[in-house]
Design an enzyme around this catalytic site. Structure first.
Site, PDB file in Angstrom:
ATOM      1  N   ARG A 120     -14.815 -31.349  38.053  1.00 28.61           N
ATOM      2  CA  ARG A 120     -13.890 -30.217  38.276  1.00 28.61           C
ATOM      3  C   ARG A 120     -12.973 -29.939  37.091  1.00 28.61           C
ATOM      4  O   ARG A 120     -11.938 -29.298  37.224  1.00 28.61           O
ATOM      5  CB  ARG A 120     -13.055 -30.421  39.548  1.00 28.61           C
ATOM      6  CG  ARG A 120     -13.902 -30.613  40.785  1.00 28.61           C
ATOM      7  CD  ARG A 120     -13.134 -30.394  42.056  1.00 28.61           C
ATOM      8  NE  ARG A 120     -13.961 -30.619  43.214  1.00 28.61           N
ATOM      9  CZ  ARG A 120     -14.068 -31.790  43.834  1.00 28.61           C
ATOM     10  NH1 ARG A 120     -13.361 -32.824  43.426  1.00 28.61           N
ATOM     11  NH2 ARG A 120     -14.864 -31.914  44.876  1.00 28.61           N
ATOM     12  N   LYS A 142     -13.137 -18.590  26.890  1.00 26.17           N
ATOM     13  CA  LYS A 142     -14.247 -18.026  27.671  1.00 26.17           C
ATOM     14  C   LYS A 142     -15.453 -18.935  27.501  1.00 26.17           C
ATOM     15  O   LYS A 142     -15.858 -19.234  26.357  1.00 26.17           O
ATOM     16  CB  LYS A 142     -14.604 -16.622  27.194  1.00 26.17           C
ATOM     17  CG  LYS A 142     -13.713 -15.546  27.753  1.00 26.17           C
ATOM     18  CD  LYS A 142     -14.303 -14.178  27.429  1.00 26.17           C
ATOM     19  CE  LYS A 142     -13.424 -13.074  27.945  1.00 26.17           C
ATOM     20  NZ  LYS A 142     -13.923 -11.747  27.534  1.00 26.17           N
ATOM     21  N   GLU A 184     -17.932  -9.609  14.253  1.00 28.82           N
ATOM     22  CA  GLU A 184     -16.747  -9.867  15.098  1.00 28.82           C
ATOM     23  C   GLU A 184     -15.465  -9.769  14.274  1.00 28.82           C
ATOM     24  O   GLU A 184     -14.408  -9.414  14.796  1.00 28.82           O
ATOM     25  CB  GLU A 184     -16.863 -11.246  15.774  1.00 28.82           C
ATOM     26  CG  GLU A 184     -18.100 -11.433  16.672  1.00 28.82           C
ATOM     27  CD  GLU A 184     -18.007 -10.791  18.061  1.00 28.82           C
ATOM     28  OE1 GLU A 184     -17.130  -9.927  18.266  1.00 28.82           O
ATOM     29  OE2 GLU A 184     -18.833 -11.148  18.929  1.00 28.82           O
ATOM     30  N   LYS A 226      -6.986 -12.768  17.484  1.00 29.15           N
ATOM     31  CA  LYS A 226      -7.529 -13.216  18.774  1.00 29.15           C
ATOM     32  C   LYS A 226      -6.468 -13.985  19.551  1.00 29.15           C
ATOM     33  O   LYS A 226      -6.313 -13.801  20.764  1.00 29.15           O
ATOM     34  CB  LYS A 226      -8.785 -14.068  18.572  1.00 29.15           C
ATOM     35  CG  LYS A 226      -9.330 -14.582  19.896  1.00 29.15           C
ATOM     36  CD  LYS A 226     -10.757 -14.345  20.145  1.00 29.15           C
ATOM     37  CE  LYS A 226     -11.137 -14.676  21.584  1.00 29.15           C
ATOM     38  NZ  LYS A 226     -12.549 -14.852  21.796  1.00 29.15           N
ATOM     39  N   GLU A 236      -8.189 -11.723  30.968  1.00 29.41           N
ATOM     40  CA  GLU A 236      -8.734 -10.363  30.838  1.00 29.41           C
ATOM     41  C   GLU A 236      -8.415  -9.465  32.039  1.00 29.41           C
ATOM     42  O   GLU A 236      -9.298  -8.859  32.638  1.00 29.41           O
ATOM     43  CB  GLU A 236     -10.251 -10.416  30.590  1.00 29.41           C
ATOM     44  CG  GLU A 236     -10.760  -9.119  29.953  1.00 29.41           C
ATOM     45  CD  GLU A 236     -12.177  -9.213  29.446  1.00 29.41           C
ATOM     46  OE1 GLU A 236     -12.485 -10.148  28.704  1.00 29.41           O
ATOM     47  OE2 GLU A 236     -12.972  -8.331  29.801  1.00 29.41           O
ATOM     48  N   ARG A 240      -7.155  -7.852  26.902  1.00 32.17           N
ATOM     49  CA  ARG A 240      -8.238  -8.689  26.354  1.00 32.17           C
ATOM     50  C   ARG A 240      -9.589  -7.971  26.392  1.00 32.17           C
ATOM     51  O   ARG A 240     -10.471  -8.269  25.588  1.00 32.17           O
ATOM     52  CB  ARG A 240      -8.309 -10.035  27.087  1.00 32.17           C
ATOM     53  CG  ARG A 240      -9.324 -10.970  26.443  1.00 32.17           C
ATOM     54  CD  ARG A 240      -9.200 -12.406  26.855  1.00 32.17           C
ATOM     55  NE  ARG A 240     -10.229 -13.198  26.199  1.00 32.17           N
ATOM     56  CZ  ARG A 240     -10.328 -14.508  26.223  1.00 32.17           C
ATOM     57  NH1 ARG A 240      -9.434 -15.211  26.902  1.00 32.17           N
ATOM     58  NH2 ARG A 240     -11.305 -15.126  25.597  1.00 32.17           N
ATOM     59  N   ASN A 244     -13.906  -6.623  23.607  1.00 35.37           N
ATOM     60  CA  ASN A 244     -15.317  -6.387  23.917  1.00 35.37           C
ATOM     61  C   ASN A 244     -15.842  -5.087  23.334  1.00 35.37           C
ATOM     62  O   ASN A 244     -16.865  -4.564  23.794  1.00 35.37           O
ATOM     63  CB  ASN A 244     -15.527  -6.387  25.435  1.00 35.37           C
ATOM     64  CG  ASN A 244     -15.401  -7.776  26.000  1.00 35.37           C
ATOM     65  OD1 ASN A 244     -15.903  -8.722  25.427  1.00 35.37           O
ATOM     66  ND2 ASN A 244     -14.697  -7.904  27.109  1.00 35.37           N
ATOM     67  N   HIS A 247     -19.565  -4.554  22.937  1.00 29.95           N
ATOM     68  CA  HIS A 247     -20.266  -5.620  23.646  1.00 29.95           C
ATOM     69  C   HIS A 247     -21.051  -5.120  24.856  1.00 29.95           C
ATOM     70  O   HIS A 247     -22.081  -5.683  25.196  1.00 29.95           O
ATOM     71  CB  HIS A 247     -19.281  -6.715  24.078  1.00 29.95           C
ATOM     72  CG  HIS A 247     -18.815  -7.590  22.951  1.00 29.95           C
ATOM     73  ND1 HIS A 247     -18.195  -7.094  21.824  1.00 29.95           N
ATOM     74  CD2 HIS A 247     -18.893  -8.937  22.761  1.00 29.95           C
ATOM     75  CE1 HIS A 247     -17.902  -8.098  21.002  1.00 29.95           C
ATOM     76  NE2 HIS A 247     -18.319  -9.220  21.532  1.00 29.95           N
ATOM     77  N   HIS A 251     -24.629  -6.213  24.728  1.00 33.04           N
ATOM     78  CA  HIS A 251     -25.220  -7.124  25.715  1.00 33.04           C
ATOM     79  C   HIS A 251     -26.505  -6.531  26.293  1.00 33.04           C
ATOM     80  O   HIS A 251     -27.450  -7.257  26.613  1.00 33.04           O
ATOM     81  CB  HIS A 251     -24.225  -7.420  26.840  1.00 33.04           C
ATOM     82  CG  HIS A 251     -23.101  -8.329  26.413  1.00 33.04           C
ATOM     83  ND1 HIS A 251     -21.958  -8.520  27.172  1.00 33.04           N
ATOM     84  CD2 HIS A 251     -22.942  -9.094  25.307  1.00 33.04           C
ATOM     85  CE1 HIS A 251     -21.157  -9.374  26.540  1.00 33.04           C
ATOM     86  NE2 HIS A 251     -21.733  -9.727  25.413  1.00 33.04           N
ATOM     87  N   HIS A 264     -26.332 -12.145  18.484  1.00 35.90           N
ATOM     88  CA  HIS A 264     -25.222 -11.527  19.213  1.00 35.90           C
ATOM     89  C   HIS A 264     -24.424 -10.582  18.305  1.00 35.90           C
ATOM     90  O   HIS A 264     -24.144  -9.437  18.681  1.00 35.90           O
ATOM     91  CB  HIS A 264     -24.311 -12.633  19.775  1.00 35.90           C
ATOM     92  CG  HIS A 264     -23.093 -12.112  20.463  1.00 35.90           C
ATOM     93  ND1 HIS A 264     -23.139 -11.470  21.677  1.00 35.90           N
ATOM     94  CD2 HIS A 264     -21.786 -12.119  20.087  1.00 35.90           C
ATOM     95  CE1 HIS A 264     -21.907 -11.109  22.033  1.00 35.90           C
ATOM     96  NE2 HIS A 264     -21.069 -11.498  21.083  1.00 35.90           N
TER      97      HIS A 264
END
Ligand code: NAD
Ligand code: GLY
Length: 360
Positions: A120, A142, A184, A226, A236, A240, A244, A247, A251, A264
């Site tokens: 956990r 993330k 990026e 960042k 987010e 935030r 993206n 993205h 994606h 990517h």
């Protein structure tokens, strides 16, 4: 050496940026709760850097376990994730053992997710070895794996205790991977730092040549951008999402072609040009700005057109985006160069037209 802070209250942590940090594990030592770590790397990075990292740690009396994953985005999946859990259990790692991610964004995202789940939640440290990971994925917590229907769909927010970016590791990075990291970096200029964008226009060749001063400055400025965004909106809920840019389209390229076909960063570059084209059609950017952005991506060695999957395929894949809310697609677009916004009321036909214009 640059040391930046990611200000997240009790979960704040520092980002160390300098050449040669792999041989200086002192910052790692001061983070450990137990004198035991488990290192996650892959079969490309492991042979290059694992022993150096482990030697320093063992020299300081730290017990080190490790696992070497198969390389590549195509392995950012459940079976590969399970190899990390197998190692942690086999090596009797406890909740207070620290996991260390040694590699690019794929290793970092998977190791981070494993750390979020194992018993956990266990502490973890990012030791990023790609430009992309040093400027983006190692910072902000993330973590995720892919699903065949969508990129990074299974994951958690789990912040590292430390980010240790040894810029000397970039010397072994393939040119194509270096360019992917530049995508990026350019993103920060586009979304919130027009001054940085202008600096990048002047220094892109120096960055591609790995000139140390330019590289250190670009990594530091990217991480500063960042860190500010993550500190303002860790999970987010708002700002935030601007990280993206490109993205949602990108994606779709990655999932549509099959993970690992395009890098990517390459998909983000072509996806950003789709967002830029849509912003131009909305009257927010002019032709001259589009030309500047396209020229910088090209100078960085990145694609500026996506593959011709068909606008319907793009839109179907984009419907799985994590920014979708109430079934509505939300896109990051540019109000101006250096100012990104989230837009939710864009006509589907306009999105399809922008995609069509930027596919080849
Ligand atoms: P990657 O991890 O696949 O690394 C690229 C390639 O370079 C791999 O083959 C890797 O083994 C190799 N490599 C790594 N370091 C090397 C070195 N120093 N020398 C030689 N080879 C080296 O890809 P990436 O571009 O680092 O990361 C992309 C991933 O990051 C994607 O899965 C993306 O979704 C994720 N990402 C996550 C975040 C986040 O916030 N968590 C942000 C951006 C991207
Ligand atoms: N790379 C996007 C984010 O960290 O939010």
């Amino acid at each position: 050496m640059s040391i930046l802070n990611v200000a997240l209250g009790a979960r704040s942590y520092s980002i160390h940026i300098a050449p040669g940090l792999l041989d200086h594990p002192e910052p790692i030592l001061s983070c450990l709760r137990l004198k035991k770590v488990a290192v996650v790397t892959n079969d490309v990075v492991g042979p290059l850097y694992l022993e150096r990292l482990c030697a320093g740690l063992r020299g300081a009396g730290v017990e080190v376990a490790s696992v070497i994953l198969p390389d590549g985005e195509a392995h950012k999946d459940w079976p590969t994730l399970n190899l990390i859990f197998d190692m942690l259990l086999r090596e009797h790692c406890e909740r207070a053992t620290t996991l260390i991610a040694l590699g690019g964004g794929v290793v970092g995202d998977m190791a981070g997710f494993a750390a979020a789940c194992y018993q956990r939640g266990m502490p973890f440290i990012q030791v990023p070895t790609t430009l992309l990971a040093q400027v983006d994925s190692s910072v902000g917590g993330k973590t995720a794996i892919n699903h065949p229907l969508g990129k990074n769909m299974i994951g958690a927010f789990h912040q590292p205790r430390l980010v240790l970016a040894d810029t000397a590791t970039l010397a072994t990075l393939p040119t194509r991977e270096l360019s992917a990291g530049l995508a990026e970096i350019i993103k920060y200029g586009l979304i919130r730092d027009a001054g940085f964008f202008a600096w990048l226009e002047q220094h892109i060749d120096a960055l591609r040549a790995l000139e140390p001063e330019a590289l250190a400055w670009a990594i530091e400025r990217s991480c500063r951008n960042k860190a500010e965004v993550v500190a303002a909106d860790e999970t987010e809920q708002g700002v935030r999402a601007l990280l993206n840019l490109g993205h949602t389209f990108g994606h779709a390229i990655e999932a549509g072609l099959g993970y690992g076909q395009w890098l990517h960063g390459e998909a983000v570059a072509a996806g950003t040009m789709m967002a830029v084209e849509l912003s131009r059609r909305l009257g927010w950017l002019g032709d001259a700005e589009l030309a500047r952005i396209e020229a910088l991506f090209l100078a960085a060695g990145l694609p500026v057109f996506g593959p011709p999957l068909g606008a319907d395929v793009y839109l179907a894949l984009m419907a799985h985006d994590k920014k979708v809310e109430g079934g509505k697609l939300r896109l990051v677009l540019l109000r101006a160069l250096g100012q990104a916004v989230v837009a939710s009321e864009i006509d589907r036909a306009d999105i399809a037209a922008a995609i069509g214009a930027r596919c080849r």
